[in-house]
Design an enzyme around this catalytic site. Sequence first.
Site, short mmCIF file in Angstrom:
data_model
loop_
_atom_site.label_atom_id
_atom_site.label_comp_id
_atom_site.label_asym_id
_atom_site.label_seq_id
_atom_site.Cartn_x
_atom_site.Cartn_y
_atom_site.Cartn_z
N HIS A 109 0.82 -1.22 0.00
CA HIS A 109 0.00 0.00 0.00
C HIS A 109 0.86 1.27 0.00
O HIS A 109 2.05 1.23 -0.29
CB HIS A 109 -1.00 -0.03 1.16
CG HIS A 109 -1.76 -1.33 1.21
ND1 HIS A 109 -2.71 -1.68 0.27
CD2 HIS A 109 -1.69 -2.38 2.08
CE1 HIS A 109 -3.19 -2.88 0.55
NE2 HIS A 109 -2.58 -3.33 1.64
N GLU A 146 -1.56 0.40 7.98
CA GLU A 146 -0.80 -0.71 7.40
C GLU A 146 0.35 -0.18 6.55
O GLU A 146 1.45 -0.75 6.56
CB GLU A 146 -1.72 -1.58 6.55
CG GLU A 146 -1.03 -2.79 5.94
CD GLU A 146 -1.94 -3.61 5.06
OE1 GLU A 146 -1.47 -4.62 4.50
OE2 GLU A 146 -3.14 -3.26 4.93
N HIS A 202 2.82 -7.12 4.50
CA HIS A 202 1.46 -6.66 4.78
C HIS A 202 1.09 -6.94 6.23
O HIS A 202 1.81 -7.64 6.95
CB HIS A 202 0.45 -7.36 3.87
CG HIS A 202 0.48 -6.88 2.46
ND1 HIS A 202 -0.29 -5.83 2.02
CD2 HIS A 202 1.20 -7.31 1.38
CE1 HIS A 202 -0.06 -5.63 0.72
NE2 HIS A 202 0.84 -6.51 0.32
N GLU A 284 1.44 -11.72 5.77
CA GLU A 284 0.53 -10.94 6.61
C GLU A 284 1.05 -11.14 8.04
O GLU A 284 0.88 -12.20 8.63
CB GLU A 284 -0.90 -11.44 6.48
CG GLU A 284 -1.48 -11.34 5.08
CD GLU A 284 -1.97 -9.94 4.73
OE1 GLU A 284 -1.88 -9.04 5.62
OE2 GLU A 284 -2.43 -9.74 3.61
#
Length: 321
Positions: A109, A146, A202, A284
């Site tokens: 992101h 994030e 992430h 993650e």
Amino acid sequence: MSYVGPDFDPPQPRRPRRGPLTVAVAALVPGALLGWLVYEAVGGSGGGGGSDRATVRTSPASSAIGTPVSSVAPTSSSPDDGKVPTPTPSSPAASGPLKGKVVVIDPGHNPGNFQHTAEINRKVNIGTNWKECDTTGTSTNGGYTEAQFTLDVSHRLKALLEKLGATVKLTRDTGSPAWGPCVDQRARIGNLAHADAAISIHADGAAAGDRGFHVILPGSVHAGAADTRAIVAPSADLGVRIAGNFVRVTGEPASNYIGDGTGLVTRKDLGGLNLSTVPKVFIECGNMRDSKDAALLTSGAWRQKAAQGISEGIVSFLRAS
């Protein structure tokens, strides 16, 4: 990744918890990881729905799956001051065991995606279908995003790998454009760098009570611009090594809501994996919406451990390849 977009599908209904399976324990060290054999890394059908699974088998001497994560003592060798290391230049050190190796780190992101919804909603071809260029990502209930987390861990990981002589490139960094890059561009950066290993960092955005990490492996995709067949096996090897070292160093358990307690999931709907031509996985690191995981993700000391665990998995993979 919690928002619907190129690299996240809507959360699936929570499945009943299985036995206390985990991916590794303190006894699992990089040397033992060399005995891990990945026989199958391709799950069910691809496309926009469902999470594929990887079947990972280990040699008897190195297998530690099934040992409760609660028995893992986090290491205490990582710095605990919470400071972010100053990013080092993207050039190899004068010497080191990883000299000549190239690693691409993809911090998920971008903090500016919130202000550029039109740009990040533009569709790009990921091989199996078309998805948005990027998404906003998620955040803790306290507002730690994030995008902030992924860049912080990426800087720490970059510093660790460069100390060992690797050439490290980031897909985005401080001072990068205010949004993106798109998922196809993120994959292309790793491809053009001829990376020996690539990883996308992430943190998840699942329901409270869902916690733990998981590593996402590429499934076998041959459609449109995507052809992952050559990278499926080495990517699975990379993912297993990262998962084993991550749980050992951080003490973070394998996800209790996806991956059936293995900490490993195979997917065919992620542009960052589908379009990669080099070994690549996603991690993650935890669930930002769970209070226990959020307390870890917002700790600089824990983020250093996260970077250390990921680094040791990458180093194990590169030394074996």
